[in-house]
Design a protein around this motif. Structure first.
Motif, PDB file in Angstrom:
ATOM      1  N   GLY A 271       0.811  -1.207   0.000  1.00  0.00           N
ATOM      2  CA  GLY A 271       0.000   0.000   0.000  1.00  0.00           C
ATOM      3  C   GLY A 271       0.843   1.254   0.000  1.00  0.00           C
ATOM      4  N   GLU A 272       1.943   1.222   0.767  1.00  0.00           N
ATOM      5  CA  GLU A 272       2.827   2.394   0.821  1.00  0.00           C
ATOM      6  C   GLU A 272       3.473   2.659  -0.534  1.00  0.00           C
ATOM      7  OE1 GLU A 272       5.637   2.372   4.039  1.00  0.00           O
ATOM      8  OE2 GLU A 272       4.082   1.822   5.484  1.00  0.00           O
ATOM      9  N   ARG A 273       3.842   1.612  -1.211  1.00  0.00           N
ATOM     10  CA  ARG A 273       4.459   1.764  -2.539  1.00  0.00           C
ATOM     11  C   ARG A 273       3.450   2.317  -3.540  1.00  0.00           C
ATOM     12  NH1 ARG A 273       8.605  -1.161  -5.810  1.00  0.00           N
ATOM     13  NH2 ARG A 273       8.535   0.057  -7.697  1.00  0.00           N
ATOM     14  N   LYS A 274       2.207   1.798  -3.477  1.00  0.00           N
ATOM     15  CA  LYS A 274       1.164   2.299  -4.366  1.00  0.00           C
ATOM     16  C   LYS A 274       0.880   3.771  -4.081  1.00  0.00           C
ATOM     17  CE  LYS A 274      -1.308  -1.996  -5.267  1.00  0.00           C
ATOM     18  NZ  LYS A 274      -2.579  -2.708  -5.146  1.00  0.00           N
TER      19      LYS A 274
ATOM     20  N   ARG B 234       1.481   9.452  -5.681  1.00  0.00           N
ATOM     21  CA  ARG B 234       1.991  10.802  -5.431  1.00  0.00           C
ATOM     22  C   ARG B 234       2.946  11.245  -6.524  1.00  0.00           C
ATOM     23  NH1 ARG B 234       2.967  10.747   1.168  1.00  0.00           N
ATOM     24  NH2 ARG B 234       0.755  11.003   1.698  1.00  0.00           N
ATOM     25  N   ARG B 235       3.849  10.383  -6.947  1.00  0.00           N
ATOM     26  CA  ARG B 235       4.785  10.729  -8.027  1.00  0.00           C
ATOM     27  C   ARG B 235       4.029  11.051  -9.315  1.00  0.00           C
ATOM     28  NH1 ARG B 235       8.153   7.139  -5.449  1.00  0.00           N
ATOM     29  NH2 ARG B 235       7.332   5.330  -6.524  1.00  0.00           N
ATOM     30  N   TRP B 236       3.055  10.227  -9.624  1.00  0.00           N
ATOM     31  CA  TRP B 236       2.242  10.406 -10.828  1.00  0.00           C
ATOM     32  C   TRP B 236       1.484  11.736 -10.757  1.00  0.00           C
ATOM     33  CZ3 TRP B 236      -3.270   8.443 -11.139  1.00  0.00           C
ATOM     34  CH2 TRP B 236      -3.817   8.633 -12.413  1.00  0.00           C
ATOM     35  N   THR B 237       0.872  12.006  -9.616  1.00  0.00           N
ATOM     36  CA  THR B 237       0.119  13.248  -9.442  1.00  0.00           C
ATOM     37  C   THR B 237       1.024  14.456  -9.633  1.00  0.00           C
ATOM     38  OG1 THR B 237      -1.457  12.184  -7.955  1.00  0.00           O
ATOM     39  CG2 THR B 237      -1.270  14.590  -7.800  1.00  0.00           C
ATOM     40  N   LEU B 238       2.193  14.428  -9.013  1.00  0.00           N
ATOM     41  CA  LEU B 238       3.130  15.546  -9.143  1.00  0.00           C
ATOM     42  C   LEU B 238       3.628  15.693 -10.580  1.00  0.00           C
ATOM     43  CD1 LEU B 238       5.107  15.190  -5.800  1.00  0.00           C
ATOM     44  CD2 LEU B 238       3.303  16.860  -6.352  1.00  0.00           C
ATOM     45  N   ALA B 239       3.818  14.584 -11.274  1.00  0.00           N
ATOM     46  CA  ALA B 239       4.254  14.646 -12.676  1.00  0.00           C
ATOM     47  C   ALA B 239       3.163  15.274 -13.553  1.00  0.00           C
ATOM     48  CB  ALA B 239       4.614  13.256 -13.189  1.00  0.00           C
TER      49      ALA B 239
ATOM     50  N   ASP C 158      -7.555  14.408 -15.451  1.00  0.00           N
ATOM     51  CA  ASP C 158      -8.835  13.779 -15.142  1.00  0.00           C
ATOM     52  C   ASP C 158      -8.625  12.385 -14.562  1.00  0.00           C
ATOM     53  OD1 ASP C 158     -11.767  13.980 -15.245  1.00  0.00           O
ATOM     54  OD2 ASP C 158     -11.613  12.362 -16.720  1.00  0.00           O
ATOM     55  N   ASP C 159      -7.657  11.650 -15.107  1.00  0.00           N
ATOM     56  CA  ASP C 159      -7.338  10.318 -14.573  1.00  0.00           C
ATOM     57  C   ASP C 159      -6.848  10.425 -13.121  1.00  0.00           C
ATOM     58  OD1 ASP C 159      -7.983   9.175 -17.017  1.00  0.00           O
ATOM     59  OD2 ASP C 159      -5.897   8.977 -17.667  1.00  0.00           O
ATOM     60  N   VAL C 160      -5.978  11.396 -12.862  1.00  0.00           N
ATOM     61  CA  VAL C 160      -5.483  11.610 -11.494  1.00  0.00           C
ATOM     62  C   VAL C 160      -6.649  11.902 -10.554  1.00  0.00           C
ATOM     63  CG1 VAL C 160      -4.202  13.230 -10.012  1.00  0.00           C
ATOM     64  CG2 VAL C 160      -3.143  12.326 -12.081  1.00  0.00           C
ATOM     65  N   LEU C 161      -7.550  12.749 -10.997  1.00  0.00           N
ATOM     66  CA  LEU C 161      -8.679  13.149 -10.158  1.00  0.00           C
ATOM     67  C   LEU C 161      -9.561  11.958  -9.801  1.00  0.00           C
ATOM     68  CD1 LEU C 161      -9.479  15.852  -8.951  1.00  0.00           C
ATOM     69  CD2 LEU C 161     -11.045  16.155 -10.870  1.00  0.00           C
ATOM     70  N   HIS C 162      -9.781  11.058 -10.744  1.00  0.00           N
ATOM     71  CA  HIS C 162     -10.587   9.863 -10.466  1.00  0.00           C
ATOM     72  C   HIS C 162      -9.928   8.990  -9.395  1.00  0.00           C
ATOM     73  CE1 HIS C 162     -13.829  10.342 -13.318  1.00  0.00           C
ATOM     74  NE2 HIS C 162     -12.951  10.614 -14.272  1.00  0.00           N
ATOM     75  N   VAL C 163      -8.643   8.785  -9.512  1.00  0.00           N
ATOM     76  CA  VAL C 163      -7.925   7.981  -8.518  1.00  0.00           C
ATOM     77  C   VAL C 163      -7.902   8.713  -7.172  1.00  0.00           C
ATOM     78  CG1 VAL C 163      -5.729   6.889  -7.926  1.00  0.00           C
ATOM     79  CG2 VAL C 163      -6.561   6.817 -10.280  1.00  0.00           C
ATOM     80  N   ALA C 164      -7.744  10.033  -7.219  1.00  0.00           N
ATOM     81  CA  ALA C 164      -7.730  10.830  -5.979  1.00  0.00           C
ATOM     82  C   ALA C 164      -9.042  10.669  -5.218  1.00  0.00           C
ATOM     83  CB  ALA C 164      -7.462  12.300  -6.299  1.00  0.00           C
ATOM     84  N   ARG C 165     -10.154  10.657  -5.926  1.00  0.00           N
ATOM     85  CA  ARG C 165     -11.455  10.464  -5.260  1.00  0.00           C
ATOM     86  C   ARG C 165     -11.484   9.140  -4.507  1.00  0.00           C
ATOM     87  NH1 ARG C 165     -13.782  12.462 -10.484  1.00  0.00           N
ATOM     88  NH2 ARG C 165     -14.117  14.683 -10.114  1.00  0.00           N
ATOM     89  N   ALA C 166     -10.964   8.103  -5.120  1.00  0.00           N
ATOM     90  CA  ALA C 166     -10.919   6.799  -4.451  1.00  0.00           C
ATOM     91  C   ALA C 166      -9.989   6.841  -3.248  1.00  0.00           C
ATOM     92  CB  ALA C 166     -10.463   5.723  -5.439  1.00  0.00           C
ATOM     93  N   ARG C 167      -8.894   7.567  -3.366  1.00  0.00           N
ATOM     94  CA  ARG C 167      -7.933   7.663  -2.263  1.00  0.00           C
ATOM     95  C   ARG C 167      -8.500   8.477  -1.098  1.00  0.00           C
ATOM     96  NH1 ARG C 167      -3.502   5.267  -2.139  1.00  0.00           N
ATOM     97  NH2 ARG C 167      -2.699   4.252  -3.989  1.00  0.00           N
TER      98      ARG C 167
ATOM     99  N   SER D  17      -6.241   7.551   2.160  1.00  0.00           N
ATOM    100  CA  SER D  17      -4.814   7.691   1.870  1.00  0.00           C
ATOM    101  C   SER D  17      -4.517   9.056   1.246  1.00  0.00           C
ATOM    102  CB  SER D  17      -4.332   6.562   0.955  1.00  0.00           C
ATOM    103  OG  SER D  17      -5.002   6.596  -0.288  1.00  0.00           O
ATOM    104  N   LEU D  18      -5.570   9.839   1.007  1.00  0.00           N
ATOM    105  CA  LEU D  18      -5.444  11.216   0.549  1.00  0.00           C
ATOM    106  C   LEU D  18      -6.365  12.045   1.434  1.00  0.00           C
ATOM    107  CD1 LEU D  18      -4.216  13.041  -1.772  1.00  0.00           C
ATOM    108  CD2 LEU D  18      -6.425  12.791  -2.895  1.00  0.00           C
ATOM    109  N   SER D  19      -5.817  13.090   2.024  1.00  0.00           N
ATOM    110  CA  SER D  19      -6.622  13.912   2.926  1.00  0.00           C
ATOM    111  C   SER D  19      -7.620  14.765   2.149  1.00  0.00           C
ATOM    112  CB  SER D  19      -5.726  14.813   3.782  1.00  0.00           C
ATOM    113  OG  SER D  19      -5.228  15.892   3.000  1.00  0.00           O
ATOM    114  N   HIS D  20      -8.638  15.189   2.852  1.00  0.00           N
ATOM    115  CA  HIS D  20      -9.634  16.066   2.245  1.00  0.00           C
ATOM    116  C   HIS D  20      -8.979  17.361   1.759  1.00  0.00           C
ATOM    117  CE1 HIS D  20     -13.589  17.649   1.423  1.00  0.00           C
ATOM    118  NE2 HIS D  20     -13.298  18.737   2.129  1.00  0.00           N
ATOM    119  N   GLU D  21      -8.036  17.892   2.524  1.00  0.00           N
ATOM    120  CA  GLU D  21      -7.345  19.123   2.141  1.00  0.00           C
ATOM    121  C   GLU D  21      -6.530  18.926   0.857  1.00  0.00           C
ATOM    122  OE1 GLU D  21      -7.196  17.774   5.263  1.00  0.00           O
ATOM    123  OE2 GLU D  21      -8.592  19.185   6.192  1.00  0.00           O
TER     124      GLU D  21
END
Length: 130
Positions: free
Chosen positions: A3-6, A11-16, A47-56, A61-65
């Motif tokens: 889970g930590e690796r995922k 995070r790397r993908w989002t920042l990229a 848009d792909d990042v945003l979809h995964v972020a919603r699941a996180r 594993s992703l804060s509301h902020e």
């Protein structure tokens, strides 16, 4: 994959993706030319990042902020999407106000997330050292 690796990969993908969104127009155009894709691909990646972020957010594993930062970028992305057909050209990357505002929002989110996630890394390193 743990889970930590995922999470680290997310995070790397989002920042990229935020890095591409916030890049200068010439760098964005170079990416599009090298990839052989249209201008809309820049927003499709986000848009792909945003979809995964919603699941996180759902699995905490992703804060509301952190999610709100991405949502602020999404608001600017929506402005680009609502633009005229001419917004989907490489020339518009430089000329359109909507693209400039999207770059500013993406840069602010990227800087904030880098800071937040760097702090998380520092905290987890300290707990491993202790």
């Amino acid at each position: 994959m743990t889970g930590e690796r995922k999470l680290a990969d997310f995070r790397r993908w989002t920042l990229a993706v935020l890095g591409l969104l916030s890049a200068e127009p010439d760098r964005q155009a170079a990416y599009l030319q090298a990839s052989g894709v249209g201008v809309d691909e820049i927003l499709l990646q986000f848009d792909d990042v945003l979809h995964v972020a919603r699941a996180r957010v759902g699995d905490r594993s992703l804060s509301h902020e952190e999610y709100l930062l991405l949502e602020s970028v999404n608001g600017q992305a929506d402005s680009v999407s609502a633009g005229p057909e001419s917004i989907w050209t490489e020339l518009a990357l430089e000329a359109a106000v909507e693209w400039r505002e999207l770059r500013v929002a993406a840069k602010a989110a990227k800087v904030s997330l880098e800071r937040s996630w760097s702090q998380d890394f520092d905290d987890s390193s300290k707990s491993l050292d202790g």
